[in-house]
Scaffold this active site. Structure first.
Site, mmCIF file in Angstrom:
data_model
loop_
_atom_site.group_PDB
_atom_site.id
_atom_site.type_symbol
_atom_site.label_atom_id
_atom_site.label_comp_id
_atom_site.label_asym_id
_atom_site.label_seq_id
_atom_site.Cartn_x
_atom_site.Cartn_y
_atom_site.Cartn_z
ATOM 1 N N HIS A 43 1.255 -1.400 -0.082
ATOM 2 C CA HIS A 43 0.264 0.066 -0.287
ATOM 3 C C HIS A 43 1.026 1.367 -0.025
ATOM 4 O O HIS A 43 1.645 1.476 0.543
ATOM 5 C CB HIS A 43 -0.844 -0.076 1.337
ATOM 6 N N HIS A 45 1.843 4.879 -1.650
ATOM 7 C CA HIS A 45 1.358 6.025 -2.453
ATOM 8 C C HIS A 45 2.347 6.947 -2.881
ATOM 9 O O HIS A 45 3.065 7.572 -2.235
ATOM 10 C CB HIS A 45 0.548 7.341 -1.532
ATOM 11 N N LYS A 129 -9.034 -0.164 -5.669
ATOM 12 C CA LYS A 129 -9.483 -0.127 -4.772
ATOM 13 C C LYS A 129 -11.024 0.980 -4.197
ATOM 14 O O LYS A 129 -11.700 1.824 -5.443
ATOM 15 C CB LYS A 129 -8.203 1.523 -4.943
ATOM 16 N N HIS A 167 -10.014 0.645 1.773
ATOM 17 C CA HIS A 167 -10.550 2.177 2.697
ATOM 18 C C HIS A 167 -11.385 1.209 4.049
ATOM 19 O O HIS A 167 -12.280 2.493 3.567
ATOM 20 C CB HIS A 167 -9.745 3.782 2.432
ATOM 21 N N HIS A 205 -4.374 -0.622 5.901
ATOM 22 C CA HIS A 205 -4.041 -0.159 6.965
ATOM 23 C C HIS A 205 -4.687 0.094 8.272
ATOM 24 O O HIS A 205 -5.347 0.854 8.568
ATOM 25 C CB HIS A 205 -3.872 1.891 6.808
ATOM 26 N N ASP A 279 1.366 2.201 3.230
ATOM 27 C CA ASP A 279 0.590 4.140 3.189
ATOM 28 C C ASP A 279 1.699 5.172 2.993
ATOM 29 O O ASP A 279 0.669 6.362 4.025
ATOM 30 C CB ASP A 279 -0.898 3.812 4.423
#
Ligand code: NCD
Ligand code: ZN
Length: 377
Positions: A43, A45, A129, A167, A205, A279
């Site tokens: 995970h 970004h 996602k 999420h 997460h 994350d």
């Protein structure tokens, strides 16, 4: 029984100059080293443009692969966009890097089942996602009613064996922010899995005891969870320690100490259901230190070091490699990495910030001294 674990702020205390000197002068303990299979980050970004160029090497240095989040502006909603984004990541990588970005699609109310088929055929998309609309950074185009609007897409994902990456927070403003994960599990995830028990789901997460219990209660191999360094090391006090701490603010927000302890116990138990997902979510300093700061912690430069500390403190270093390097690829049905990485018990100081022509990025535990360093072998 819960093992005795170090409190979050003992980590921070390690950074006092007194402690460092004391360690150097008096430590007779030989340096500990661990060689493990190269980890992946399930995970991450990576952003785009200048920010992508700025942060990519901190992930590529330590990780073999990463599941790359699609919450760009505009979001990555098609296989074609995922392919173009993957190309821009490859271009931004250092020349000698073997890092492989595994792409994801951003689910919207409008995503059609055909896009899932195209995504599978593209060979570059590894997950879809789910951002509940409004739950977090760049989630405004996310889903408003999962079971009402996305069922045909979810059914196609079962057929194509593509996992849903979740999420897991409700967005109802009347639900207390500390309860949003628990309420999401009860009102969205449980009904979803009753309806589609064959759907593979990664709860991203996780932050609560409730999420740990939920994941453990599901069929192994179908539901798993990623865990970040911040949710293993910090509780919600870290948001307010000595004043507002914007660099400890991420979503889902840090929770109470009992939740942190439950997550540590789960990952250090050796269960195959939990794996590494940093994350890491970089934002420029001025977007964190302002009246309405962004959620997201930039942790890729420190993540491996911090995971090692957590497992060491729990007396579970023998379980670290499965968490960092086996459970993720096994869940996704991908081969484990063949390269190795070394973790050495050696103190190093995290930079206060990383400076770029466009601005600064402040990493997690900026200026603190950490206990483990990662080296390629
Ligand atoms: C992420 C971001 O900045 O993109 N922020 C965060 O706090 N984790 C989005 C997300 O994963 O929620
Ligand atoms: Zn994220």
């Amino acid at each position: 029984m819960m093992k005795t674990l170090f409190l979050p702020y003992q980590v921070l205390n390690f950074s006092s100059k007194k402690f460092e000197v004391h360690q150097r002068l008096h430590s007779k303990v030989p340096k500990m080293e661990l060689t493990i299979t190269q980890p992946d980050d399930w995970h991450l970004h990576l952003r785009d443009g200048d920010l992508l160029k700025a942060v990519i090497s901190s992930s590529a240095k330590h990780f073999g692969r990463a599941i790359v989040m699609p919450n760009l502006r505009p979001p990555i909603t098609s296989a074609a966009a995922a392919l173009a984004y993957q190309e821009s990541i490859f271009k931004a990588l250092p020349r000698d890097s073997n890092f492989t970005p595994l792409m994801t699609l951003y689910l919207t109310d409008m995503t059609g089942p055909d896009e899932i088929k195209v995504a599978k055929r593209s060979g570059v998309v590894y997950g879809v996602k789910l951002y509940p609309a409004g739950a977090t950074t760049n989630s405004q185009d996310g889903v408003t009613d999962l079971l009402g609007k996305c069922l045909p897409v979810l059914e196609e994902m079962v057929r194509q064996n593509i996992p849903l990456l979740v999420h897991g927070e409700v967005t109802d403003p009347s639900v207390d922010i500390f309860d949003r994960e628990k309420v999401f599990i009860e009102t969205i995830l449980e009904p979803l899995l009753q309806r589609l028990p064959q759907l593979k789901v990664v709860m991203e997460h996780i932050t609560t005891m409730d999420a740990v219990k939920f994941v453990e209660s599901c069929k192994e191999g179908y539901v798993a969870a990623t865990v970040t360094p911040q949710h293993l090391l910090l509780n919600r006090n870290a948001l307010f320690h000595g004043g507002l701490q914007p660099h400890n603010y991420c979503l889902p927000v840090l929770k109470r100490e009992i939740h942190r302890q439950a997550i540590v116990s789960a990952v250090t138990s050796g269960s195959k259901r939990f794996f590494l997902g940093t994350d890491s979510a970089p934002h420029e300093r001025h977007k964190k230190e302002c009246p309405c700061g962004c959620a997201g912690i930039y942790n890729s430069p420190v993540a491996l070091s911090l995971y090692a500390s957590v497992f060491e403190e729990a007396g579970a270093l023998d379980k670290l490699e499965a968490f960092t390097s086996f459970n993720g690829p096994d869940f996704y049905g991908l081969p484990r990495n063949s390269s190795k990485i070394k973790l050495r018990k050696a103190q190093w100081r995290v930079p206060e910030s990383f400076s770029f022509p466009f601005g600064d990025i402040v990493p997690m535990f900026a200026g603190k001294t950490l206990e483990w360093e990662a080296i390629l072998v």
